[in-house]
Enzyme design. Structure first.
Site, PDB file in Angstrom:
ATOM      1  N   CYS A 175       0.848  -1.190   0.000  1.00  0.00           N
ATOM      2  CA  CYS A 175       0.000   0.000   0.000  1.00  0.00           C
ATOM      3  C   CYS A 175       0.892   1.250   0.000  1.00  0.00           C
ATOM      4  CB  CYS A 175      -0.894   0.011   1.234  1.00  0.00           C
ATOM      5  SG  CYS A 175      -2.249  -1.184   1.197  1.00  0.00           S
ATOM      6  N   HIS A 233      -5.949  -1.527  -1.915  1.00  0.00           N
ATOM      7  CA  HIS A 233      -5.638  -2.804  -1.279  1.00  0.00           C
ATOM      8  C   HIS A 233      -6.728  -3.840  -1.489  1.00  0.00           C
ATOM      9  CE1 HIS A 233      -3.800  -5.454   1.797  1.00  0.00           C
ATOM     10  NE2 HIS A 233      -5.042  -5.706   2.155  1.00  0.00           N
ATOM     11  N   ASN A 255       0.140 -14.460  -9.114  1.00  0.00           N
ATOM     12  CA  ASN A 255      -0.470 -15.458  -8.241  1.00  0.00           C
ATOM     13  C   ASN A 255      -1.595 -14.763  -7.491  1.00  0.00           C
ATOM     14  OD1 ASN A 255       1.520 -17.348  -8.930  1.00  0.00           O
ATOM     15  ND2 ASN A 255       2.848 -16.704  -7.254  1.00  0.00           N
ATOM     16  N   HIS A 307      -2.571  -7.704  -1.170  1.00  0.00           N
ATOM     17  CA  HIS A 307      -2.670  -6.576  -2.087  1.00  0.00           C
ATOM     18  C   HIS A 307      -2.551  -7.056  -3.533  1.00  0.00           C
ATOM     19  CE1 HIS A 307      -2.199  -2.078  -2.473  1.00  0.00           C
ATOM     20  NE2 HIS A 307      -1.874  -2.468  -3.709  1.00  0.00           N
ATOM     21  N   HIS A 321      -1.196  -7.722  -6.811  1.00  0.00           N
ATOM     22  CA  HIS A 321       0.144  -7.548  -7.353  1.00  0.00           C
ATOM     23  C   HIS A 321       0.555  -8.791  -8.127  1.00  0.00           C
ATOM     24  CE1 HIS A 321       1.105 -10.106  -3.908  1.00  0.00           C
ATOM     25  NE2 HIS A 321       2.312 -10.306  -4.421  1.00  0.00           N
TER      26      HIS A 321
END
Length: 353
Positions: free
Chosen positions: A73, A116, A156, A167, A169
């Site tokens: 974040c 998030h 993933n 989060h 990504h």
């Protein structure tokens, strides 16, 4: 797209990718971090001929932190994270706990959004295009490192996959060798080319799927289908219709259409198992041609390889996962519980209204 490169307190590179050209990124990482020390080592298995990365320092990596301590974040007040700025569109930085480092390659984290609680499927088309541009730029930059032979962009998603940070990504692994899975494709490509007098295997596969019953969705420049021999219960391969070896080869028309097709595909994945189910765990993996020598693959050139994305979930039905047990883990022979034709039919059924 505006790109701004800076450094974190321990010397690792951080790159912001912004939608607005007038965005200023001058926040400083105020954390008292010591320079990162890694112990990544590549060991080759003499029997299987593949390579294993030994990275003992990863035992201490961040593991399921509470949301208010998420390192991905933006920083806020005295809560300092890997992203010094108070907001961002897309951010990429060198992994603090990399599997590959130095002469053994490089690992990066790609933060898709500062939100998030979002997912890739929640991004706007403009945001998704920015992620595509970031993947492309990183592929270009990493390909020029002397220690890098192949660039792998992937996501993933979900605790069931093993994700330790909630989060939204992804990651980029820059390998110092051609990965075993890509090598298998290249050998099949070479054998098919020789057996057919020059036909491209990727082209043949896409042509067959376009004429068959496993197409999930199709645009002007992209096609998504469940492959004939799908390994996973729900597995989709996404190809640009014009063969290119890597993300750098995509033309503007394909780049423009990609967010539309990919976001729809991800949203369908979340509807496979019905309303009320938790988000579908998945792995999304870009397959790109290696940047190293292909001499060992007789008669194959880089341009013979076909860029494509493989998207699959380990969930086989509501509340049940597909485990890689004896046959899969011990002998690398997959057993699929869902016929590929039924999986494709289901993914067509859940098309958004």
């Amino acid at each position: 797209m505006k790109k701004t490169s800076t450094r974190l307190a321990d010397g690792r590179e951080l790159i912001y990718y912004d939608l607005r050209d007038d965005t200023v990124r001058d926040a400083v990482d105020r954390r008292p971090l010591e320079r990162t020390v890694t112990t990544s080592e590549i060991r080759r298995d003499p029997l299987l001929g593949d390579s294993v990365a030994v990275a003992s320092h990863r035992q201490g990596r961040t593991y399921h932190p509470p949301a208010d301590e998420c390192p991905l974040c933006p920083s806020a007040g005295e809560r300092l994270s890997e992203i010094p700025d108070a907001s961002y569109d897309v951010a990429v930085f060198e992994n603090r706990f990399p599997s590959l480092a130095g002469d053994s390659g490089r690992c990066e984290v790609v933060c898709f959004t500062s939100d998030h609680d979002a997912a890739f499927a929640d991004l706007s088309e403009e945001q998704a295009r920015l992620v595509l541009d970031a993947w492309t730029d990183r592929t270009s930059e990493l390909s020029h490192l002397s220690s890098v032979e192949q660039v792998f962009c992937f996501e993933n998603r979900g605790a069931e996959i093993g994700v330790t940070l909630g989060h939204p990504h992804g990651q980029i692994y820059a390998y110092p060798f051609t990965t075993p899975r890509t090598a298998l494709m290249l050998r099949s490509l070479a054998a098919h080319k020789e057996a057919t007098g020059g036909e491209n295997l990727f082209d043949a596969v896409v042509e067959r799927e376009l004429a068959g019953e496993r197409v999930v969705l199709e645009g002007e420049h992209w096609v998504a289908f469940v492959p004939y021999a799908a390994h996973w219960p729900y597995e989709v391969h996404l190809y640009p219709k014009r063969r290119v070896p890597d993300l750098l080869g995509l033309d503007e028309a394909a780049r423009t259409e990609f967010p539309q097709v990919y976001l729809e595909l991800l949203r369908r994945f979340d509807r496979i198992f019905g309303e009320g189910e938790p988000p579908t765990p998945y792995i999304a993996a870009w397959h790109q041609a290696p940047f190293g020598s292909l001499e060992e693959f007789d008669g194959v050139a880089r341009d013979d390889f076909a860029l494509h994305l493989e998207l699959f979930t380990i969930r086989r039905t509501s509340g049940k996962l597909k485990f890689l047990a004896g046959s899969e883990s011990g002998m690398n022979v997959f057993i699929n519980d869902v016929p590929p034709e039924r999986a494709a039919e289901r993914l067509r059924e859940v098309a958004s209204s």
